[in-house]
Design an enzyme around this catalytic site. Sequence first.
Site, PDB file in Angstrom:
ATOM      1  N   ALA A 164      18.308   9.409 -23.301  1.00 44.15           N
ATOM      2  CA  ALA A 164      19.685   8.934 -23.151  1.00 44.15           C
ATOM      3  C   ALA A 164      20.304   8.493 -24.471  1.00 44.15           C
ATOM      4  O   ALA A 164      21.489   8.746 -24.717  1.00 44.15           O
ATOM      5  CB  ALA A 164      19.732   7.773 -22.154  1.00 44.15           C
ATOM      6  N   HIS A 165      19.548   7.832 -25.328  1.00 41.36           N
ATOM      7  CA  HIS A 165      20.171   7.204 -26.499  1.00 41.36           C
ATOM      8  C   HIS A 165      20.526   8.202 -27.593  1.00 41.36           C
ATOM      9  O   HIS A 165      21.149   7.840 -28.594  1.00 41.36           O
ATOM     10  CB  HIS A 165      19.298   6.072 -27.058  1.00 41.36           C
ATOM     11  CG  HIS A 165      18.099   6.505 -27.831  1.00 41.36           C
ATOM     12  ND1 HIS A 165      18.049   6.467 -29.200  1.00 41.36           N
ATOM     13  CD2 HIS A 165      16.894   6.971 -27.429  1.00 41.36           C
ATOM     14  CE1 HIS A 165      16.856   6.878 -29.618  1.00 41.36           C
ATOM     15  NE2 HIS A 165      16.151   7.200 -28.559  1.00 41.36           N
ATOM     16  N   CYS A 290      11.303   8.004 -35.861  1.00 40.85           N
ATOM     17  CA  CYS A 290       9.986   7.552 -35.420  1.00 40.85           C
ATOM     18  C   CYS A 290       8.942   7.639 -36.526  1.00 40.85           C
ATOM     19  O   CYS A 290       7.835   7.154 -36.362  1.00 40.85           O
ATOM     20  CB  CYS A 290       9.528   8.379 -34.222  1.00 40.85           C
ATOM     21  SG  CYS A 290      10.599   8.208 -32.781  1.00 40.85           S
TER      22      CYS A 290
END
Length: 347
Positions: A164-165, A290
């Site tokens: 979603a983000h 990440c």
Amino acid sequence: MARVYLDWNATTPLRDEARGAMMSAMDVLGNPSSVHSEGRAAKGLIEQARKDLEVCLGAEGADIIFTSSATEAAALALTGQDARCSGVEHDAVRSWCVEDLPVDSNGLISTDAPGISAIQLANSETGVIQKLPEGLLLTDATQAFGKIPFAFNWCGAQMAMVSAHKLGGPKGIGALVVKRGTDLAAQIKGGGQEMGRRSGTENVIGIAGFAAAAKAAQREIEGGSCERIAKLRKILEKTIAESEKSTIFVGNDANRLPNTSCFIAPGWKGATQVMVMDLAGFAISAGSACSSGKVKSSAALRAMGFSETEAACAIRVSIGASTCEEEILAFADAWGREYAKFRARNG
């Protein structure tokens, strides 16, 4: 000028539509597994969001399993699969696969065994878009969904992971899209939520925000956002190239996401560029969010044939719906000045 955010591939600003849907969902009291009226209201929100996402994903007839992230979706899809992938995949996929699929200098991946292969649809660092083979085991559509037209039922994969983000929704909610009938073993067991494939009380608020953001992103794409954003990327790269002719644009000969530019400034470490530009008021990255905090060069760029030294000098600029030409030109001007200073200091 106020700070300029050019790291949309790491995360996007929360859309007003998502915020509104989440605020409304906060007023829904029940546990979605409860059978009383309050529980049914919460369950109704989840199922409506699932239907909305089916439409946005072009996944009618498929199963959408809500997870905490695309990383969890990858684990759910790949645990026990003995799957193959390439060196340009996100670590969330590479962690579960044998990394032996070849990659060419444009970042394009090939496989002779799609049924046991995981191939991303678009790379988070370079923006390179793949042509997916029919019968592919898994595609990481995290960076593509919400940025370019996408239909799961036409992409050729048995499973796809999304988040979603990356498209204006909240952090902490993702999904795995699965062709109906695909074998999948639950990794989180308990109450049997999400069709028995992912137990645990669902994140009702996050799910509502996810669906609202996906619908808004779909409307933007239909309204021509890809073309407008691609024009800004071209302005950025043209200005940078004119400023420093030694700049190397990664994946320049491949089809790329309209919002993503990855380029190498020879000799100038990407991590240093990020810090210098941050002080100048611009948020960019040196690779995947990440992994960019780790002291190592991009695995994706190294898989494409760039040297360790070249890969260490790469940055990613990723733009979004609210980015304007003034901000792009301001960044290019500031970056050019700082690179000139670096070269003057270092011969």
